[in-house]
Scaffold this motif. Structure first.
Motif, short mmCIF file in Angstrom:
data_model
loop_
_atom_site.label_atom_id
_atom_site.label_comp_id
_atom_site.label_asym_id
_atom_site.label_seq_id
_atom_site.Cartn_x
_atom_site.Cartn_y
_atom_site.Cartn_z
N PHE A 137 -5.00 10.95 -0.61
CA PHE A 137 -4.91 9.50 -0.55
C PHE A 137 -3.54 9.08 0.01
O PHE A 137 -3.44 8.18 0.86
N LEU A 186 3.01 7.25 -4.85
CA LEU A 186 2.66 7.65 -6.23
C LEU A 186 1.60 8.74 -6.24
O LEU A 186 1.60 9.60 -7.13
N PRO A 229 1.65 2.97 -3.75
CA PRO A 229 0.59 3.82 -4.29
C PRO A 229 0.42 5.13 -3.52
O PRO A 229 0.10 6.17 -4.11
N LEU A 242 0.83 -1.22 0.00
CA LEU A 242 0.00 0.00 0.00
C LEU A 242 0.86 1.26 0.00
O LEU A 242 0.38 2.35 -0.30
N LEU A 278 -6.94 17.28 -3.41
CA LEU A 278 -7.74 16.11 -3.02
C LEU A 278 -7.03 14.80 -3.37
O LEU A 278 -7.00 13.87 -2.57
N PHE A 279 -6.47 14.74 -4.56
CA PHE A 279 -5.81 13.51 -5.01
C PHE A 279 -4.68 13.11 -4.06
O PHE A 279 -4.49 11.94 -3.74
N MET A 280 -3.96 14.11 -3.58
CA MET A 280 -2.81 13.84 -2.72
C MET A 280 -3.23 13.36 -1.32
O MET A 280 -2.42 12.76 -0.60
#
Lengths: 51, 467
Positions: free
Chosen positions: B210, B28, B25, B22, B206-208
């Protein structure tokens, strides 16, 4: 020159904890889908070189 | 209390059974976002025609390409500086807090910049995207590196290669995303740029998240199941630890600084010239009417180089786990010297296919150089403060970001003044870059194990890393 850098001995796959579980698959999809989209867009652009 | 914070390092220590797959990702998610920086040029023409509304006919008050280009330069310089300055802080507070800081700075930088674009105030653009965003780039770039090395002691090159591959992939996402958004907003704002910056800032913020909330650090005594550190002695992989403050006192650090500097400087030589080089070398005049490389084909060539930049980051870094870091860099430099020196010959001989293949291999090694360096540092200095050491080494990248284009443009302009055209106008660029790689090769060959006097005495704890 250095000698090979692999510091580990051989690791039997059976001894690893579940390398890919459901959450790991979802996590990889989260980053993999946008990356695949970006790569496909770039690849399509790159095709112009071979026309 | 700080210990109560969800962002605190102590709250990110993985429990038993946490799946280490995990972590890549999560890394990434940060690198794919901040890698957008390499696609900044997609905004050059729209930003340069905000007043005129015509990309081919800028108004006198429109920003010039040089003014706009400074934005990217500031961002890259701030990347290196912030990575160097915040590296020890990152080691102390852990990756989660650092990733959140990166997301806030990178996403927030877009939002500030959008205001600058709306007000047509270039200083606000510089401050937003360049300064604030650049700090987000630096913190984000190094934030997952030491965590990955700790999770993958058996595959350090693979792990860091996966993350840093994301930085290469970020531009591939950022460029078409920006184009689509600017097209969508073109009727609501000049060139659609300001709202595009707002949307991209929010998307990346927002994407970051995660990465922020998925990342975990391993417990101090954690090891991969079945992993037994090799008892075979290898001088080039230390079992000791060197602090970031001590690392910069060693010749090894500065030799690796030169290694990164030369590899990046030479790579920029190709990236900076790729489009005009292929068009001018393989023009209609040289190849025959209708057989020359068009602007669209040149854009395809640049895209192909981006793909190999991405693939090289993973391939070479993974290969370094088997080959050894020093051997891998010797290949980058040794093979690189030959290929750089070959490029002008292929241009003169109009060998387009071979020319493309050689350029792709060169760029794969450029990307590989970025991705292999964290594992090299870990081998030399241990994993104790490898993130902070990596951050300080990235000042070499910032230096190359100035030095590479300077060499390229100076030599190319000089050649043009002498009336040289096509491949001849670029040959000195490539011969010079081959010479730059010779310096890198020598620096790499000079790397020896770090002397014991620099080692930390006694056991080290991660929490002590920032003190």
């Amino acid at each position: 020159m250095s000698t090979p850098a692999n510091p580990s001995s051989a690791t039997p796959p059976a001894q690893e904890p579940a390398a890919v579980g459901g959450s790991a698959i979802l996590a990889w999809l989260y980053v993999g889908i946008p990356l695949a989209w970006g790569v496909s867009q770039t690849f399509i652009k790159a095709l112009a070189l071979f026309k | 209390m700080a210990n109560d914070s969800l962002l605190d390092r102590s709250r990110t220590i993985a429990g038993p059974g946490y799946n280490r797959w995990l972590v890549p990702p999560a890394a990434l998610a940060i690198h794919l976002a901040i890698g957008q920086a390499y696609a900044f040029s997609v905004f050059n023409k729209p930003l340069g025609s905000l007043i005129s509304g015509d990309v081919n006919n800028p108004a006198p008050d429109d920003w010039t390409p040089t003014q706009i280009g400074i934005t990217f330069s500031i961002a890259i310089v701030l990347l290196g500086l912030s990575a160097a300055v915040f590296g020890k802080w990152l080691e102390r507070v852990g990756p989660r807090k650092a990733m959140l800081a990166s997301a806030l700075c990178f996403g927030g930088g877009f939002l500030i910049a959008s205001l600058g674009i709306h007000l047509h105030n270039i200083w606000l653009l510089y401050f937003g995207y360049g300064f604030v965003g650049g700090i987000g780039l630096g913190i984000g770039y190094i934030s997952p590196v030491s965590t990955l090395i700790k999770w993958f002691p058996d595959r350090k090159g693979v792990a860091t290669g996966m993350a840093i591959m994301g930085f290469g992939g970020g531009a591939m996402i950022g460029s078409p995303l920006a184009n689509n958004l600017m097209n969508h907003f073109k009727d609501s704002a000049p060139q659609g740029v300001a709202p595009t910056f707002i949307v991209m800032g929010l998307i990346y913020l927002l994407f970051m998240q995660f990465g922020v909330w998925t990342i975990r650090v391993p417990a101090d005594d954690w090891k991969p199941a079945g992993y037994v550190p090799s008892t075979e002695h290898n001088d080039m992989i230390t079992t000791a630890n060197v602090s970031a403050d001590n690392a910069i006192k060693t010749p090894q650090f500065w030799l690796l600084w030169v290694v990164l500097l030369t590899n990046v400087t030479a790579g920029i030589g190709v990236l900076e010239t790729a489009s005009p080089l292929v068009q001018e070398t393989f023009s209609d005049g040289a190849m025959g009417a209708g057989r020359g490389v068009t602007a669209a084909a040149a854009a395809g060539f640049v895209g192909l180089l981006s793909l190999f930049n991405l693939l090289g980051r993973f391939f070479w870094s993974s290969a370094s786990d088997k080959l050894g870091r020093k051997v891998t860099y010797a290949i980058y430099f040794g093979l690189g010297i030959l290929l750089y020196a070959l490029v002008p010959t292929l241009g003169h001989g109009l060998q387009l296919t071979l020319f493309v293949v050689v350029a792709c291999v060169i760029i794969s090694m450029y990307g590989g150089g970025f991705a292999t360096i964290p594992a090299y540092l870990s081998d030399m200095f241990g994993k104790y403060q490898v993130g902070a050491i990596h951050g300080r080494l990235l000042t070499a990248w910032s230096t190359a970001g100035v030095l590479g284009p300077l060499i390229v443009h100076t030599l190319h302009e000089h050649a043009q003044e002498q009336g040289l055209k096509g491949a001849a106008a670029y040959q000195n660029v490539f011969y010079t870059m081959a010479g730059v790689l010779v310096i890198g090769l020598l620096a790499n060959l000079a790397v020896r194990p770090v002397k014991e006097e620099y080692y930390e005495k006694g056991p080290v704890t991660i929490e002590a890393g920032g003190h």
